[in-house]
Design a protein around this motif. Structure first.
Motif, PDB file in Angstrom:
ATOM      1  N   UNK A  78      18.140  -1.671 -34.227  1.00  0.00           N
ATOM      2  CA  UNK A  78      17.489  -0.520 -34.863  1.00  0.00           C
ATOM      3  C   UNK A  78      16.927   0.447 -33.818  1.00  0.00           C
ATOM      4  N   UNK A  79      16.540  -0.071 -32.672  1.00  0.00           N
ATOM      5  CA  UNK A  79      16.164   0.833 -31.585  1.00  0.00           C
ATOM      6  C   UNK A  79      17.391   1.616 -31.117  1.00  0.00           C
ATOM      7  N   UNK A  80      18.563   0.974 -31.187  1.00  0.00           N
ATOM      8  CA  UNK A  80      19.794   1.707 -30.872  1.00  0.00           C
ATOM      9  C   UNK A  80      20.018   2.834 -31.873  1.00  0.00           C
ATOM     10  N   UNK A  81      19.726   2.561 -33.147  1.00  0.00           N
ATOM     11  CA  UNK A  81      19.823   3.632 -34.147  1.00  0.00           C
ATOM     12  C   UNK A  81      18.927   4.800 -33.759  1.00  0.00           C
ATOM     13  N   UNK A  82      17.715   4.478 -33.322  1.00  0.00           N
ATOM     14  CA  UNK A  82      16.768   5.514 -32.914  1.00  0.00           C
ATOM     15  C   UNK A  82      17.309   6.303 -31.720  1.00  0.00           C
ATOM     16  N   UNK A  83      17.965   5.619 -30.803  1.00  0.00           N
ATOM     17  CA  UNK A  83      18.547   6.321 -29.653  1.00  0.00           C
ATOM     18  C   UNK A  83      19.618   7.313 -30.120  1.00  0.00           C
ATOM     19  N   UNK A  84      20.446   6.893 -31.068  1.00  0.00           N
ATOM     20  CA  UNK A  84      21.454   7.803 -31.610  1.00  0.00           C
ATOM     21  C   UNK A  84      20.780   9.008 -32.261  1.00  0.00           C
ATOM     22  N   UNK A  85      19.680   8.764 -32.975  1.00  0.00           N
ATOM     23  CA  UNK A  85      18.968   9.871 -33.607  1.00  0.00           C
ATOM     24  C   UNK A  85      18.466  10.859 -32.562  1.00  0.00           C
ATOM     25  N   UNK A  86      17.868  10.333 -31.485  1.00  0.00           N
ATOM     26  CA  UNK A  86      17.331  11.201 -30.439  1.00  0.00           C
ATOM     27  C   UNK A  86      18.443  11.986 -29.741  1.00  0.00           C
ATOM     28  N   UNK A  87      19.675  11.458 -29.811  1.00  0.00           N
ATOM     29  CA  UNK A  87      20.820  12.150 -29.217  1.00  0.00           C
ATOM     30  C   UNK A  87      21.474  13.111 -30.209  1.00  0.00           C
ATOM     31  N   UNK A  88      20.859  13.271 -31.404  1.00  0.00           N
ATOM     32  CA  UNK A  88      21.360  14.246 -32.368  1.00  0.00           C
ATOM     33  C   UNK A  88      22.231  13.693 -33.468  1.00  0.00           C
ATOM     34  N   UNK A  89      22.344  12.364 -33.560  1.00  0.00           N
ATOM     35  CA  UNK A  89      23.177  11.754 -34.594  1.00  0.00           C
ATOM     36  C   UNK A  89      22.319  11.361 -35.804  1.00  0.00           C
ATOM     37  N   UNK A  90      22.976  10.891 -36.865  1.00  0.00           N
ATOM     38  CA  UNK A  90      22.286  10.699 -38.147  1.00  0.00           C
ATOM     39  C   UNK A  90      22.358   9.233 -38.595  1.00  0.00           C
ATOM     40  N   UNK A  91      21.306   8.472 -38.323  1.00  0.00           N
ATOM     41  CA  UNK A  91      21.310   7.046 -38.668  1.00  0.00           C
ATOM     42  C   UNK A  91      21.055   6.779 -40.151  1.00  0.00           C
ATOM     43  N   UNK A  92      21.605   5.657 -40.605  1.00  0.00           N
ATOM     44  CA  UNK A  92      21.349   5.134 -41.948  1.00  0.00           C
ATOM     45  C   UNK A  92      20.864   3.696 -41.783  1.00  0.00           C
ATOM     46  N   UNK A  93      19.715   3.391 -42.359  1.00  0.00           N
ATOM     47  CA  UNK A  93      19.185   2.022 -42.350  1.00  0.00           C
ATOM     48  C   UNK A  93      19.507   1.379 -43.683  1.00  0.00           C
ATOM     49  N   UNK A  94      20.201   0.248 -43.642  1.00  0.00           N
ATOM     50  CA  UNK A  94      20.575  -0.451 -44.865  1.00  0.00           C
ATOM     51  C   UNK A  94      19.707  -1.699 -45.044  1.00  0.00           C
ATOM     52  N   UNK A  95      19.054  -1.798 -46.178  1.00  0.00           N
ATOM     53  CA  UNK A  95      18.328  -3.011 -46.567  1.00  0.00           C
ATOM     54  C   UNK A  95      19.228  -3.783 -47.513  1.00  0.00           C
ATOM     55  N   UNK A  96      19.504  -5.046 -47.185  1.00  0.00           N
ATOM     56  CA  UNK A  96      20.495  -5.819 -47.940  1.00  0.00           C
ATOM     57  C   UNK A  96      19.946  -6.488 -49.183  1.00  0.00           C
TER      58      UNK A  96
END
Length: 419
Positions: A52-70
């Motif tokens: 999830x920290x990797x997701x945050x890194x993608x966000x900071x680089x301008x990408x659009x993360x999606x967090x899925x709760x199963x």
């Protein structure tokens, strides 16, 4: 720096399904990507944080993360990393866990007015699929031979695996297909144990949407400490993000006690410090290891990220007080955090001579030993050295009316609760 280049510098990539294709895609445009977590408990631990920290890194680089709760996959249970069947939780417990994890994710990753990180629950689309649709529309696209060859399944064949857990990779594949079609998600990331599930999802997308579909998978390395033991475990168990399970002080101390051999790796993995900042800290690990500046920075960055600035300052106050012995200014809450794992005794609300009190409480084995320690200056009460054999301990000594802290020698603290 391209996000993939940054992740490679941070040693945060284990496997990729198409490294060059993903690099080109992230250079061309802002992409949507996702990572999921199952609600098997009401809190994540620090091991969950890595993807999830990797997701945050993608966000900071301008990408659009999606967090899925199963909410759906959590009712089944991922067999990865297990050698026996998972005990199924009630639907009510799973829903309570979903709500708890959702709030935890919001606190960690979503700031007010932030519309870049989206949150979804796979129960929303999975519960609409009936058994006939599941078998005809999805099951038909999966080869039993291929499924059996996946590491997560193959490792369970000797001990046994139920059809329920065997089907988990199909459900996760449906998630990726749904997000690819409806949320424009082109990348799934996860731990190294999720490689089989991720590639199954990619296979399903290409079968259903065409072989030229641009979808990718990426996993992070298994995190091990320098001594070969599993990261994120302590003598007391997992290090949780919920402050009720792992206090902010305990959380801070976990990172502050990082081995010199691991600290630079953790700075790269977990913090958002720049390469220049981390390189400088890495140099200090080599030239001034006794100052433990890298560990202090790691502890501060992680405690701030998970618990906020106020709890970080509280953890630092407790740490400083315990190091110096000056604990009079600590609050009741700070004492409960800092002395949680220390020997704890109970004393009644009464006035009693210090020698008798130490023996009655159980800190000293005998009055002779108590007198000797007091005379030698080995006993401190709430940070103040006690050398008066006639001193009367009373309820008035209790910090906040609840605790008296006894230090015997330089480092042996005891917590006495007034009851």
């Amino acid at each position: 720096m391209n996000i993939i280049d940054e992740l490679e510098w941070r040693d945060a990539i284990n496997q990729q399904t198409d490294a060059e294709g993903l690099r080109e895609l992230t250079n061309e445009k802002s992409i949507s990507l996702y990572c999921g977590v199952d609600p098997t408990g009401d809190s994540m631990h620090i091991g969950h944080l890595i993807p999830f920290i990797m997701l945050k890194r993608f966000q900071l680089a301008g990408h659009k993360p999606v967090i899925l709760i199963g909410g759906a996959t959590g009712t089944i249970g991922d067999p990865s990393g297990r050698q026996s069947e998972r005990s199924l939780q009630t639907l009510e417990q799973i829903q309570a866990n979903v709500e708890a994890l959702t709030e935890q994710m919001k606190k960690l990753f979503i700031t007010e007015g932030d519309n870049q990180i989206r949150m979804v629950n796979n129960y929303d689309w999975t519960h609409k699929i009936n058994v006939i649709e599941f078998l005809r529309d999805f099951g038909k696209n999966f080869s039993i031979n291929v499924m059996l060859a996946k590491d997560v399944v193959a490792s369970r064949l000797d001990s046994g695996i139920s059809f329920t857990e065997f089907s988990y990779q199909i459900l996760q594949s449906i998630d990726y297909l749904h997000l690819f079609k409806h949320e424009d998600v082109q990348l799934q990331i996860g731990g190294s144990d999720q490689w089989g599930n991720i590639t199954s999802g990619l296979d399903l997308i290409r079968r259903k949407e065409g072989s030229e579909s641009k979808a990718f998978g990426l996993t992070i390395p298994l995190m091990l400490k320098a001594d070969g033991t599993k990261f994120g475990k302590t003598a007391g168990g997992a290090v949780w993000l919920d402050p009720k399970k792992t206090t902010p002080y305990e959380f801070y101390q976990f990172w502050a006690n990082t081995d010199d051999r691991d600290v630079v790796k953790y700075l790269k993995y977990f913090t958002f410090l720049t390469k220049e900042q981390i390189d400088l800290l890495a140099e200090k690990v080599q030239t001034e290891p006794h100052k433990r500046e890298a560990q202090k920075t790691l502890a501060e960055e992680m405690t701030r990220f998970v618990h906020g600035e106020e709890m970080l300052e509280q953890a630092k106050r407790i740490t400083a007080a315990l190091f110096s012995g000056d604990i009079k200014e600590l609050t009741v809450d700070e004492i409960e955090q800092g002395f949680k794992e220390m020997p704890t005794f109970e004393a009644a609300k009464e006035t009693k001579n210090i020698v008798d009190w130490l023996v009655d409480v159980g800190i000293e084995p005998s009055k002779r030993q108590a007198r000797e320690d007091i005379i030698n200056g080995a006993i401190s009460v709430n940070g103040e050295r006690m050398q008066d054999l006639a001193y009367e301990v009373s309820e008035g000594d209790a910090i906040g009316g609840k605790f008296i802290i006894i230090r015997k020698g330089k480092k042996n603290y005891s917590l006495v609760k007034i009851v």
